[in-house]
Write a protein that holds these residues in place. Sequence first.
Motif, short mmCIF file in Angstrom:
data_model
loop_
_atom_site.label_atom_id
_atom_site.label_comp_id
_atom_site.label_asym_id
_atom_site.label_seq_id
_atom_site.Cartn_x
_atom_site.Cartn_y
_atom_site.Cartn_z
N PRO A 8 0.82 -1.22 0.00
CA PRO A 8 0.00 0.00 0.00
C PRO A 8 0.85 1.26 0.00
O PRO A 8 2.00 1.26 0.45
CB PRO A 8 -0.81 -0.11 1.31
CG PRO A 8 -0.58 -1.49 1.83
CD PRO A 8 0.71 -1.96 1.27
N ILE A 9 0.25 2.35 -0.49
CA ILE A 9 0.86 3.67 -0.48
C ILE A 9 1.28 4.04 0.97
O ILE A 9 0.50 3.82 1.88
CB ILE A 9 -0.14 4.72 -1.00
CG1 ILE A 9 -0.50 4.40 -2.47
CG2 ILE A 9 0.40 6.13 -0.88
CD1 ILE A 9 -1.69 5.20 -2.97
N PRO A 10 2.48 4.54 1.23
CA PRO A 10 3.53 4.98 0.31
C PRO A 10 4.59 3.93 0.01
O PRO A 10 5.54 4.20 -0.71
CB PRO A 10 4.16 6.14 1.07
CG PRO A 10 4.07 5.72 2.51
CD PRO A 10 2.75 4.97 2.63
N ALA A 11 4.43 2.71 0.55
CA ALA A 11 5.42 1.66 0.31
C ALA A 11 5.34 1.15 -1.12
O ALA A 11 6.34 0.70 -1.69
CB ALA A 11 5.22 0.51 1.30
N GLY A 12 4.14 1.19 -1.69
CA GLY A 12 3.91 0.70 -3.05
C GLY A 12 2.74 1.44 -3.65
O GLY A 12 2.26 2.43 -3.10
N PRO A 13 2.23 0.94 -4.77
CA PRO A 13 1.18 1.68 -5.48
C PRO A 13 -0.24 1.36 -5.03
O PRO A 13 -1.18 1.99 -5.52
CB PRO A 13 1.39 1.21 -6.92
CG PRO A 13 1.86 -0.20 -6.78
CD PRO A 13 2.72 -0.21 -5.54
N MET A 14 -0.42 0.40 -4.12
CA MET A 14 -1.76 -0.09 -3.82
C MET A 14 -2.59 0.91 -3.02
O MET A 14 -2.14 1.43 -2.00
CB MET A 14 -1.69 -1.41 -3.05
CG MET A 14 -0.97 -2.52 -3.79
SD MET A 14 -1.83 -3.06 -5.28
CE MET A 14 -3.24 -3.92 -4.57
N ARG A 15 -3.81 1.17 -3.50
CA ARG A 15 -4.74 2.02 -2.75
C ARG A 15 -5.40 1.24 -1.62
O ARG A 15 -5.94 1.82 -0.68
CB ARG A 15 -5.81 2.55 -3.69
CG ARG A 15 -5.28 3.44 -4.79
CD ARG A 15 -6.40 3.89 -5.71
NE ARG A 15 -5.95 4.89 -6.67
CZ ARG A 15 -6.76 5.50 -7.52
NH1 ARG A 15 -8.06 5.22 -7.54
NH2 ARG A 15 -6.29 6.40 -8.36
N GLU A 16 -5.37 -0.07 -1.73
CA GLU A 16 -5.90 -0.98 -0.71
C GLU A 16 -5.28 -2.34 -0.96
O GLU A 16 -4.65 -2.57 -2.00
CB GLU A 16 -7.42 -1.06 -0.79
CG GLU A 16 -7.95 -1.53 -2.15
CD GLU A 16 -9.47 -1.54 -2.22
OE1 GLU A 16 -10.09 -2.10 -1.29
OE2 GLU A 16 -10.02 -1.00 -3.19
N PHE A 17 -5.43 -3.26 -0.01
CA PHE A 17 -4.91 -4.60 -0.23
C PHE A 17 -5.70 -5.29 -1.34
O PHE A 17 -6.91 -5.10 -1.49
CB PHE A 17 -4.96 -5.42 1.05
CG PHE A 17 -3.92 -5.01 2.07
CD1 PHE A 17 -2.56 -5.14 1.77
CD2 PHE A 17 -4.29 -4.51 3.30
CE1 PHE A 17 -1.60 -4.75 2.69
CE2 PHE A 17 -3.33 -4.13 4.23
CZ PHE A 17 -1.98 -4.26 3.92
N MET A 18 -5.00 -6.11 -2.13
CA MET A 18 -5.59 -6.69 -3.32
C MET A 18 -6.86 -7.47 -3.04
O MET A 18 -7.90 -7.26 -3.68
CB MET A 18 -4.58 -7.61 -4.04
CG MET A 18 -5.11 -8.14 -5.36
SD MET A 18 -4.03 -9.35 -6.14
CE MET A 18 -4.37 -10.78 -5.12
N GLN A 19 -6.81 -8.38 -2.08
CA GLN A 19 -7.97 -9.25 -1.84
C GLN A 19 -9.18 -8.45 -1.35
O GLN A 19 -10.32 -8.80 -1.65
CB GLN A 19 -7.60 -10.34 -0.83
CG GLN A 19 -6.64 -11.38 -1.39
CD GLN A 19 -7.14 -12.00 -2.70
OE1 GLN A 19 -8.33 -12.26 -2.88
NE2 GLN A 19 -6.21 -12.23 -3.62
N GLN A 20 -8.93 -7.38 -0.62
CA GLN A 20 -10.01 -6.51 -0.18
C GLN A 20 -10.73 -5.90 -1.38
O GLN A 20 -11.96 -5.83 -1.44
CB GLN A 20 -9.44 -5.41 0.72
CG GLN A 20 -10.44 -4.35 1.14
CD GLN A 20 -9.77 -3.21 1.90
OE1 GLN A 20 -8.82 -3.42 2.65
NE2 GLN A 20 -10.22 -2.00 1.69
N GLY A 21 -9.95 -5.45 -2.36
CA GLY A 21 -10.53 -4.84 -3.54
C GLY A 21 -11.19 -5.85 -4.46
O GLY A 21 -12.28 -5.59 -5.01
N ILE A 22 -10.57 -6.99 -4.63
CA ILE A 22 -11.10 -8.02 -5.53
C ILE A 22 -12.50 -8.45 -5.10
O ILE A 22 -13.37 -8.71 -5.94
CB ILE A 22 -10.16 -9.24 -5.57
CG1 ILE A 22 -8.85 -8.88 -6.27
CG2 ILE A 22 -10.81 -10.43 -6.25
CD1 ILE A 22 -8.98 -8.51 -7.72
#
Length: 315
Positions: free
Chosen positions: A166-180
Motif C-alpha cells: 500500500p501507499i507509500p510503500a507501493g502503489p496499492m490504494r488498498e490490499f488486493m484481496q479486499q478490492g477483488i
Amino acid sequence: MKTPKHWQTDNLLARILYPLGCLYALATFLRLKLIKPQKVNVPVVCIGNLTAGGSGKTPVAISIAKILKSMKKNPFFVSRGYGGKLCDVLVNPEVHHPHEVGDEPLLLAKAASVVVNYKRVEAAQKAVNNGADIIIMDDGFQNPKLFKDKSLLVIDGNVGLGNMMPIPAGPMREFMQQGIKRANAVVLLGEDKTGILAKINNLPVFRGTIEPIKPIFIKQNTIAFAGIGRPQKFYQTLKECGANIVKTFDFADHHFYNVNELNSLINEAKKLDAEIFTTTKDWVKIPIELRKYFRVLEIVVEWQDEDAVREFLLN
C-alpha cells in the motif's frame, strides 16, 4: 505526482514504509466499511483500479461509453474534476478550461456528457436529471458514497500491481484481496507480464490493448513530454510508431503547464529540429494559440472480445 521507482519492486525503502502503508490500507478499509453507499435511479458502472498511477482507466472509460452509445444508451460520466476549481457543473468543452474542471473531464467530454462534482452522489443525481440512463465513474472504486452496480478493475499488464504494497510503500490504494471482493470484472491491458491474473480468482477478465489511432506519420526526430502516471508507456508507443525520440520531459500527473514551460519545449524542438508529441490528456491543457507547435498521439482501446464486454454491461 510522479510514480516512485520503489513501487515496482520489493526493496528496502518499500519495507521501511510498509507500516505506513498498512495504516493507509486500514483507513481505506474502514472508510468503505463504515459509510453506506447511496443509490440513484440508474445503473452505475465504475471504471477503477487498485493502484495509484496510470493504469489506463480513462481510455477504458471512454471505450465503455462508446460501447454503451452503440447500444442506444445515454451514458454520463461523473468525475471529481481533479485540479479544477468548479464544482457541480455540466462540462462544456467549448467553454470550460482545465483549470476549471480538470484535464480528464475535458477528455471524457469528447465521448459523452460529464458532470464534475467531488460529491459523487450529487454528480450522479445531476446526470440523471439531465437525461442519463447509465452512469460511468472514471475512477472512484475506493469512494464509498455512490452505490456501484458494476465495478471493473483496470490493470496494466506490463506492471501489474507493482510490489503489491500500500501507499507509500507501493502503489496499492488498498490490499488486493479486499478490492477483488468488491469487483465484478477485471480489464487487463496488454500482456500479463507479471502473472497477476494467477492471483485473481473467480472474476471475468476482459483483455484489451491501448493502440494509437492510425495512420500516424512521424517523419523526423521527436521530443516527447507527458504529465501522466507512467509516461514511459507513452514514449514506448511513440517508438513503436517509428519515432526517433531525442529527448523526453516528465511532468507530474495532472500537471498544468505554464507558457514558459511550453515555450521552452518549443525552443528545444527548434534547436533539435524535432517535432513535439504529447498525450491527449496533456493536449487539452495547451493554450489554443500554442497548439500548432505540438502533435498529439490519440489512442483507443482495442478489445480482444468486445461482444463479451457488451454482454457484461447488459446483464
